[in-house]
Design a protein around this motif. Sequence first.
Motif, short mmCIF file in Angstrom:
data_model
loop_
_atom_site.label_atom_id
_atom_site.label_comp_id
_atom_site.label_asym_id
_atom_site.label_seq_id
_atom_site.Cartn_x
_atom_site.Cartn_y
_atom_site.Cartn_z
N GLN A 69 0.83 -1.21 0.00
CA GLN A 69 0.00 0.00 0.00
C GLN A 69 0.86 1.25 0.00
OE1 GLN A 69 -3.72 0.18 2.27
NE2 GLN A 69 -3.24 -1.84 3.10
N LEU A 70 2.00 1.18 0.66
CA LEU A 70 2.92 2.32 0.65
C LEU A 70 3.42 2.58 -0.77
CD1 LEU A 70 4.66 4.31 2.43
CD2 LEU A 70 6.43 2.55 2.37
N ARG A 71 3.79 1.53 -1.45
CA ARG A 71 4.29 1.67 -2.82
C ARG A 71 3.21 2.15 -3.78
NH1 ARG A 71 7.76 -3.90 -2.37
NH2 ARG A 71 9.80 -2.94 -2.00
N ALA A 72 1.95 1.85 -3.44
CA ALA A 72 0.83 2.29 -4.27
C ALA A 72 0.34 3.68 -3.87
CB ALA A 72 -0.32 1.29 -4.17
N ASP A 73 1.06 4.32 -2.96
CA ASP A 73 0.73 5.66 -2.48
C ASP A 73 -0.61 5.71 -1.77
OD1 ASP A 73 1.34 8.36 -2.01
OD2 ASP A 73 0.24 9.02 -3.79
N ARG A 74 -0.98 4.60 -1.11
CA ARG A 74 -2.19 4.59 -0.30
C ARG A 74 -1.86 4.76 1.19
NH1 ARG A 74 -3.79 0.59 -4.21
NH2 ARG A 74 -3.10 -1.11 -2.86
N LEU A 75 -0.57 4.71 1.53
CA LEU A 75 -0.09 4.98 2.88
C LEU A 75 1.12 5.89 2.78
CD1 LEU A 75 -0.25 1.42 4.53
CD2 LEU A 75 -1.81 3.34 4.94
N ASP A 76 1.32 6.69 3.82
CA ASP A 76 2.48 7.60 3.87
C ASP A 76 3.65 6.99 4.62
OD1 ASP A 76 1.25 9.90 2.55
OD2 ASP A 76 -0.05 9.96 4.31
N ILE A 77 3.37 6.17 5.62
CA ILE A 77 4.42 5.55 6.43
C ILE A 77 3.85 4.29 7.05
CG2 ILE A 77 3.79 6.91 8.47
CD1 ILE A 77 6.77 6.92 9.23
N VAL A 78 4.71 3.27 7.20
CA VAL A 78 4.29 2.03 7.85
C VAL A 78 5.30 1.67 8.94
CG1 VAL A 78 3.13 1.20 5.78
CG2 VAL A 78 5.49 0.53 6.21
N PRO A 135 15.00 -1.58 -1.49
CA PRO A 135 15.76 -0.68 -2.36
C PRO A 135 15.03 0.60 -2.76
CG PRO A 135 15.00 -2.60 -3.58
CD PRO A 135 14.72 -2.87 -2.13
N ASP A 136 13.71 0.55 -2.74
CA ASP A 136 12.93 1.70 -3.20
C ASP A 136 12.32 2.51 -2.05
OD1 ASP A 136 11.29 -0.42 -2.53
OD2 ASP A 136 9.72 0.15 -3.95
N CYS A 137 12.65 2.18 -0.81
CA CYS A 137 12.06 2.88 0.34
C CYS A 137 13.13 3.24 1.37
CB CYS A 137 11.00 2.00 1.03
SG CYS A 137 9.56 1.60 0.01
N HIS A 138 12.85 4.27 2.13
CA HIS A 138 13.67 4.59 3.29
C HIS A 138 13.16 3.77 4.48
CE1 HIS A 138 15.87 7.57 1.25
NE2 HIS A 138 15.01 8.56 1.34
N ALA A 139 14.07 3.36 5.34
CA ALA A 139 13.69 2.63 6.55
C ALA A 139 14.58 3.09 7.70
CB ALA A 139 13.83 1.13 6.34
N ARG A 140 13.98 3.14 8.90
CA ARG A 140 14.73 3.57 10.08
C ARG A 140 14.22 2.81 11.29
NH1 ARG A 140 13.93 9.65 11.74
NH2 ARG A 140 14.87 9.95 9.67
N ARG A 141 15.13 2.23 12.07
CA ARG A 141 14.71 1.59 13.31
C ARG A 141 14.26 2.66 14.29
NH1 ARG A 141 18.45 -1.41 17.75
NH2 ARG A 141 18.71 0.76 18.34
N PRO A 146 10.92 7.62 -0.46
CA PRO A 146 11.85 8.76 -0.56
C PRO A 146 11.25 9.94 -1.31
CG PRO A 146 12.47 6.99 -2.07
CD PRO A 146 11.38 6.44 -1.19
N PHE A 147 10.15 9.71 -2.03
CA PHE A 147 9.51 10.79 -2.77
C PHE A 147 8.54 11.59 -1.90
CE2 PHE A 147 10.43 7.40 -5.88
CZ PHE A 147 11.32 8.10 -6.69
N ASN A 148 8.26 11.10 -0.71
CA ASN A 148 7.35 11.81 0.19
C ASN A 148 8.16 12.82 1.00
OD1 ASN A 148 5.53 12.69 2.16
ND2 ASN A 148 4.53 10.69 2.32
N GLN A 149 8.04 14.08 0.65
CA GLN A 149 8.77 15.15 1.33
C GLN A 149 7.86 15.99 2.21
OE1 GLN A 149 12.15 15.38 0.97
NE2 GLN A 149 12.01 13.56 -0.32
#
Length: 303
Positions: free
Chosen positions: A140-149, A158-164, A279-282
Amino acid sequence: MLGSRINLPSLIQTLAVAEHLNFRHAAHALGVSLSSVSTRVKALEEDLGVLLFERHARGVRLTEAGRRFVEHVAVGVDQIDHAVKTAGMAASGECGRLRLGVHAFIPGSFLAELIERYRTEHPGIEVEITEGTARDAVMQLRADRLDIVFVAGRPELPDCHARRIWTEPLLAALPERHPLAGQSTVTWADLAGETFLVRYGGTGPQVHDHIVLRLAGRWSAPSILRFDVERGTLLSMVGQGFGITVTGAATSLLQTSGVVFLSITDEPEPVAFSAIWSPFNQGAALRNLLTLASEMARQVRTG
């Protein structure tokens, strides 16, 4: 086409004259020259081909055409003003919407406290919450239906930012009448012959894989039963003796009769929970949530 040639200053100055019914007073209120107001209003009347004001020695009076024109223009200018303010608030994260995908929403947990503090500090942001598996949330994040999970583990996408963001000790949940329930802790060796219960939803798939990983090669293949139930129902099943499960410490905050939670002493490290976003969500709303999450995580580590 005429509307595209009328500039906003002319409309604002016309509204000021309509409010004060005096060119000089309108100019003073706007902080511009009298000639500027007079020239702009006259040019507007010529473009429209109608007389908006009747001039007299002590001021002006709106014509019927002028009154109707001003009523509609005032609504439009107010909408433009609102749009400008709203855009500014959205850019600063003061208003808007933030869509979250979560593995669970347990009162008193780090995630629940994070969302509560965020909503308190940013009341203009509408927070939407969707609960599901990590796989579904990332899709859903990749489909732009969620902003953060928020997911269990430390994913590398490879296509997303992630942080513990935070960690929780792993606990074993057992029926209170279980032979091990009287112990203060357990080991994986203690649990090797048990029947494990996991969910299809939430963190269920990750729990399943974790159990297999811990027991693989050392003991016989574990007995793992999967159920399409909510977290509370699964704990109730544990309490009724269907089996045991393993879970993050936040789950122990749920009031479930007949269940005891014990630390697993040979678990190498606590369970990490991470935030994932595009990474495109600013957007400022997302940025503010991540900042708050980092601040809270530091407070937990140093507290």
